[in-house]
Write an enzyme that holds these catalytic residues in place. Sequence first.
Site, PDB file in Angstrom:
ATOM      1  N   GLY A 132       0.803  -1.211   0.000  1.00  0.00           N
ATOM      2  CA  GLY A 132       0.000   0.000   0.000  1.00  0.00           C
ATOM      3  C   GLY A 132       0.837   1.262   0.000  1.00  0.00           C
ATOM      4  O   GLY A 132       2.062   1.246  -0.045  1.00  0.00           O
ATOM      5  N   TYR A 152      -2.289   7.309   7.223  1.00  0.00           N
ATOM      6  CA  TYR A 152      -2.288   8.039   8.494  1.00  0.00           C
ATOM      7  C   TYR A 152      -2.723   7.118   9.624  1.00  0.00           C
ATOM      8  O   TYR A 152      -3.622   6.284   9.461  1.00  0.00           O
ATOM      9  CB  TYR A 152      -3.256   9.221   8.400  1.00  0.00           C
ATOM     10  CG  TYR A 152      -3.607   9.830   9.737  1.00  0.00           C
ATOM     11  CD1 TYR A 152      -2.776  10.774  10.328  1.00  0.00           C
ATOM     12  CD2 TYR A 152      -4.759   9.449  10.420  1.00  0.00           C
ATOM     13  CE1 TYR A 152      -3.083  11.331  11.556  1.00  0.00           C
ATOM     14  CE2 TYR A 152      -5.082  10.000  11.648  1.00  0.00           C
ATOM     15  CZ  TYR A 152      -4.235  10.936  12.208  1.00  0.00           C
ATOM     16  OH  TYR A 152      -4.537  11.480  13.428  1.00  0.00           O
ATOM     17  N   CYS A 163      -3.525   6.734   1.282  1.00  0.00           N
ATOM     18  CA  CYS A 163      -3.676   5.589   0.379  1.00  0.00           C
ATOM     19  C   CYS A 163      -3.873   6.027  -1.072  1.00  0.00           C
ATOM     20  O   CYS A 163      -4.450   5.296  -1.882  1.00  0.00           O
ATOM     21  CB  CYS A 163      -4.821   4.687   0.818  1.00  0.00           C
ATOM     22  SG  CYS A 163      -4.668   4.082   2.510  1.00  0.00           S
TER      23      CYS A 163
END
Length: 219
Positions: free
Chosen positions: A72, A76, A184
């Site tokens: 990925g 956060y 992301c």
Amino acid sequence: MHKPEFQDWGLIDYQSALDKQLELVDILSQNDDHSGFLVFCSHPHVVTTGRQTQPEDIFSWKGPIVEVSRGGRATYHGPSQLVVYPILNLKKPRHDRGAQEIRGYLRALEKAIVVTLAEYGVNAIGKTPQKLAGQQSETDETGVWIGRQKIASLGIAVKKWICFHGAAINLEYDPEAFQGMNPCGFTSNTMICLETLLDKKIDRSEFANKLKKNIEDLV
């Protein structure tokens, strides 16, 4: 089937939690009979960068950044989330299934979160086509989604067929969360939390207990 050993680490520095995960991975790699571990915790504000992180993912984040080995992009973590670290041997059969390949494990973890949210009247889904920031076409994106908004991010690493890292679920509203970054690969306004959806404070212990049971039943 024996349940994984549950551990609650509370609010813990991200690097300390990563070190403890790796210790549990080593324990599990040396004991084929161990049922694994299920860790719940939360972290002070931090951004972690996975293997697919792009330069545009972080542009004005002011806090600490930790590079990690999970898949990925930049993610956060903060105290408003419940972070879940299942540490399991993917070669071992679970719930009358054979050894789980990685994608099957991710879908099962997504489903446990989806089922938990359904207990709050929230209709969520797992991996689904979504548009990354700056892109026109959709791609299949891991996570837990409510329409076009994301409530949980997933990313794992595997060492000796033992998984670690896991999922971060947005429970409480925090105006500092996701600022100065594209979490992301999505814009920050893609992210949503359960408190905002329900318009009320969330009982973290209640949510954690429900999620624990669903992970034990489904993952």
